[in-house]
Design a protein around this motif. Structure first.
Motif, PDB file in Angstrom:
ATOM      1  N   VAL A 187      21.116  55.412  43.589  1.00 57.22           N
ATOM      2  CA  VAL A 187      20.492  54.577  44.620  1.00 57.22           C
ATOM      3  C   VAL A 187      21.516  54.347  45.725  1.00 57.22           C
ATOM      4  CG1 VAL A 187      18.814  53.363  43.181  1.00 57.22           C
ATOM      5  CG2 VAL A 187      21.108  52.444  43.421  1.00 57.22           C
ATOM      6  N   GLY A 188      20.992  54.098  46.907  1.00 54.34           N
ATOM      7  CA  GLY A 188      21.861  53.767  48.037  1.00 54.34           C
ATOM      8  C   GLY A 188      22.825  54.862  48.425  1.00 54.34           C
TER       9      GLY A 188
ATOM     10  N   THR B 291      33.823  51.648  50.702  1.00 58.21           N
ATOM     11  CA  THR B 291      32.517  52.223  51.022  1.00 58.21           C
ATOM     12  C   THR B 291      32.681  53.673  51.471  1.00 58.21           C
ATOM     13  OG1 THR B 291      31.934  50.028  51.782  1.00 58.21           O
ATOM     14  CG2 THR B 291      30.409  51.791  52.318  1.00 58.21           C
TER      15      THR B 291
ATOM     16  N   ASP C 206      26.870  57.161  45.970  1.00 56.99           N
ATOM     17  CA  ASP C 206      25.852  56.179  45.595  1.00 56.99           C
ATOM     18  C   ASP C 206      26.521  54.856  45.208  1.00 56.99           C
ATOM     19  OD1 ASP C 206      26.994  57.011  43.322  1.00 56.99           O
ATOM     20  OD2 ASP C 206      25.160  57.405  42.212  1.00 56.99           O
ATOM     21  N   VAL C 207      25.692  53.898  44.799  1.00 59.70           N
ATOM     22  CA  VAL C 207      26.226  52.577  44.476  1.00 59.70           C
ATOM     23  C   VAL C 207      27.256  52.684  43.357  1.00 59.70           C
ATOM     24  CG1 VAL C 207      25.632  50.318  43.567  1.00 59.70           C
ATOM     25  CG2 VAL C 207      24.147  51.384  45.217  1.00 59.70           C
TER      26      VAL C 207
ATOM     27  N   MET D 203      21.618  53.909  53.684  1.00 60.43           N
ATOM     28  CA  MET D 203      21.579  53.668  52.242  1.00 60.43           C
ATOM     29  C   MET D 203      20.223  53.141  51.809  1.00 60.43           C
ATOM     30  SD  MET D 203      25.083  51.742  51.449  1.00 60.43           S
ATOM     31  CE  MET D 203      26.595  52.248  52.203  1.00 60.43           C
ATOM     32  N   LEU D 204      19.672  52.237  52.627  1.00 61.55           N
ATOM     33  CA  LEU D 204      18.458  51.548  52.190  1.00 61.55           C
ATOM     34  C   LEU D 204      17.212  52.391  52.391  1.00 61.55           C
ATOM     35  CD1 LEU D 204      19.098  47.951  53.518  1.00 61.55           C
ATOM     36  CD2 LEU D 204      18.853  48.610  51.155  1.00 61.55           C
TER      37      LEU D 204
ATOM     38  N   CYS E 125      14.846  53.902  49.593  1.00 60.41           N
ATOM     39  CA  CYS E 125      14.957  53.211  48.305  1.00 60.41           C
ATOM     40  C   CYS E 125      13.812  52.221  48.147  1.00 60.41           C
ATOM     41  CB  CYS E 125      16.281  52.479  48.225  1.00 60.41           C
ATOM     42  SG  CYS E 125      17.652  53.594  48.015  1.00 60.41           S
TER      43      CYS E 125
ATOM     44  N   ASP F 233      15.774  47.345  45.015  1.00 63.09           N
ATOM     45  CA  ASP F 233      17.170  47.768  45.062  1.00 63.09           C
ATOM     46  C   ASP F 233      17.945  47.142  46.217  1.00 63.09           C
ATOM     47  OD1 ASP F 233      17.009  49.381  42.846  1.00 63.09           O
ATOM     48  OD2 ASP F 233      16.246  51.084  43.982  1.00 63.09           O
TER      49      ASP F 233
ATOM     50  N   ILE G  38      22.121  47.163  46.636  1.00 62.70           N
ATOM     51  CA  ILE G  38      22.708  48.053  47.645  1.00 62.70           C
ATOM     52  C   ILE G  38      23.528  47.245  48.646  1.00 62.70           C
ATOM     53  CG2 ILE G  38      22.193  49.652  49.524  1.00 62.70           C
ATOM     54  CD1 ILE G  38      19.797  50.600  47.922  1.00 62.70           C
TER      55      ILE G  38
ATOM     56  N   SER H 172      26.735  46.392  47.174  1.00 59.64           N
ATOM     57  CA  SER H 172      27.664  47.491  46.932  1.00 59.64           C
ATOM     58  C   SER H 172      28.565  47.796  48.121  1.00 59.64           C
ATOM     59  CB  SER H 172      26.903  48.756  46.538  1.00 59.64           C
ATOM     60  OG  SER H 172      26.344  49.345  47.681  1.00 59.64           O
TER      61      SER H 172
END
Ligand code: SF4
Lengths: 139, 407
Positions: free
Chosen positions: B216-217, B233, B268-269, B359-360, B363, B367, B371, B374
């Motif tokens: 995810v993310g 990040t 990812d996360v 990232m979002l 999704c 989540d 995210i 993260s």
């Protein structure tokens, strides 16, 4: 004392609002709820909605953007409620006093029951602040 | 949009359906957020199709305030930009002033600065790992990491007298020294910490935790470079950058051999989380090396800070440090009167928050909190005067005169 009044003292529900703090006070509030200090043993529960809360913990000097939201959150907390200003910022505005975006301190906007000073205050102080506030208003 | 609708009595119908887009406001006051930030999330069914981020709820006008204070008062003001990485802010600021005034802090001071710096990184990463665990509903791990974190705060309190705002830095050095018994205590805490971090690492490899964090993310490497994201990040997306290695400051030049930069490719996360956990081991290692190498001597060049402040001429400097969340930049311009004519702070969360959009998108709504957590956004750092009207997309950057008028 009726059952409602008694449960308010036994288990105050807390809502925490950040009105522009530096996050220092906020982590100390969370630290007060984690194992070392464990405010939950006094029945304190951190809730996600102001409508469920008895105690409003306010941190930060109240920035202009947060002002209308702060007032709205304050109005959403049902009566009887107590307001605890956590941190020097919330209590007196320092060190951001005089800032162009700072509308606070908190007691300029809503009545405050207990001030917990310190930058940031220790978790013990925050727990004490909550206990004092609850005793003062509900006890 | 073309869509197949359920078969009824054996025949399939092709129907035009335009799923209405739904706009969900998320924040600024929201149970999943510790600090106010407002997201306008556009969703189609459960899927996120667009995100708009509105900052500014914690904007306190620190850069403006700094211009009305003297250099030493500003030192305590910039410490309060952020409660989690306060030492990074003061180090960055003090470094810039020392460059302008050509003040050279003693070796021991540089090592002590680095010591607090790494302790702060440990505390900040543990903080984030706890929040991440909380967001996926793993409260036991949340409580555990925060309990471990208390041992670092104890060290802070014993060294500097305060748990959060340490006020360790001063012009030309540091304010507090550590003695032999303190060194031993830090050593033994680090040994215990190593054990605990190993346990945290194992817990994050649990199957159910992985299910929430893996895949995810996503933030692809080229996207990360394009958006200039920094810190863990960026390193979680395979970008190999770290100010500590690339532009060494304080004592990092001497410690070059003693740490490596953790980079994970996946983006990812989970990758970002793993970078942070592995960085904890690196930090523990650095601290042990610092204590072993700690040189003797003074901890500051001059006790009278006002005298030092007067020595700083008019000038300007840029200073960089690697804060727990990434590269932190200060531009400092002093004037003749011992004050500042401009202070510009560029915090790591600004670019990192931009990374949230790629990232979002794609999704699911559930989540969002994990995210956001993260990238470890620190909103207290990130708020700026640029006002974005999310509905019209209009952007307006206010300058001081407009702000004064509005007041
Ligand atoms: S009182 Fe201090 S620690 Fe608390 S929010 Fe204000 S500046 Fe931060």
């Amino acid at each position: 004392m009726g059952i409602v009044a008694r449960s308010r003292v036994k288990s105050p529900w807390i809502f925490h609002l950040n009105t522009g703090s530096c996050a220092g006070c906020d982590i100390e509030i969370v630290a007060a709820l984690t194992p070392r200090y464990d405010a939950e043993r006094l029945g304190c529960v951190l809730v996600g909605s102001p409508r469920h809360a008895d105690v409003l913990l306010v941190t930060g000097p109240v920035t202009r953007q947060m002002l209308p939201r702060f007032i709205r959150v304050y109005e959403q907390v049902p009566e009887p409620k107590v307001v605890v200003a956590v941190g020097t910022c919330a209590s007196s505005g320092s060190p951001f006093l005089g800032g162009q975006m700072v509308e606070g301190p908190v007691d300029k906007i809503v009545p405050v029951d207990v001030y917990v000073v310190g930058c940031p205050p220790r978790p013990e102080a925050i727990v004490k602040g909550i206990v004092t506030a609850v005793k003062k208003r509900f006890g | 949009m073309k869509n197949m609708v359920t078969e009824k009595h054996g025949e399939t119908k092709d129907v035009e359906v335009d799923y209405a887009r739904l706009r969900i406001p998320f924040g600024p006051v929201h149970p999943a957020l510790k600090e106010p930030v407002s997201l306008r999330v556009t969703v189609r069914k459960e899927e996120i199709v667009d995100v708009d981020i509105v900052l500014g709820h914690v904007h306190r006008g620190i850069e403006g305030l700094a211009e009305n204070r003297n250099l030493v008062q500003t030192l305590y003001l910039v410490e309060r930009v952020c409660g989690i990485c306060s030492h990074s802010h003061t180090t960055c600021y003090v470094q810039a002033l020392e460059e302008i005034g050509e003040i050279k802090p003693p070796e021991r001071a540089l090592y002590l600065r680095t010591l607090i710096f790494e302790l702060e990184r440990i505390h900040s990463h543990l903080f984030l790992l706890g929040v991440l665990a909380y967001e996926i509903g793993f409260d036991t791990l949340f409580m555990f990491t925060w309990h471990v974190r208390e041992s670092i705060l104890d060290l802070f309190e014993k060294i500097t007298g305060n748990r959060v705002h340490h006020s360790m830095n001063t012009l030309g050095g540091v304010r507090w020294d550590v003695d032999q018994s303190m060194v031993e205590e830090i050593m033994s805490t680090m040994k215990n910490l190593h054990k605990y971090v190993q346990q945290i690492h194992d817990s994050f490899q649990d199957k159910s935790v992985e299910k929430r964090l893996c895949d995810v993310g996503f933030l692809a490497k080229d996207e990360a470079i394009r958006l200039c994201v920094v810190g863990p990040t960026a390193r979680g997306s395979g970008v190999d950058m770290d100010v500590r290695r690339d532009h060494p400051y304080a004592a990092y030049n001497d410690l070059r051999e003693d740490f490596s930069v953790v980079v994970k490719e996946k983006g990812d996360v989970y990758a970002r989380t793993e970078v942070r956990i592995l960085e904890l081991f690196e930090s523990i290692n650095i601290i042990q090396k610092i204590l072993a190498k700690l040189p003797g001597g003074n901890i500051r060049v001059e006790d009278n800070i006002i005298k030092l402040m007067r020595r700083i001429p008019q000038g300007e400097a840029i200073s960089l440090v690697e804060a727990p969340r990434g590269e932190l930049l200060y531009f400092v311009k002093t004037n003749v009167k011992g004050g500042l004519s401009r202070l510009k702070i560029r915090t790591p969360t600004i670019p990192n928050v931009l990374g949230l959009k790629p990232m979002l998108v794609g999704c699911e709504i559930a989540d969002i909190p994990v995210i956001i957590a993260s990238v470890d956004p620190c909103m207290a750092c990130a708020n700026r005067i640029t006002v974005v009207d999310a509905v019209t997309g209009e952007e307006e950057t206010m300058d001081t005169s407009v702000l004064r008028r509005k007041r």
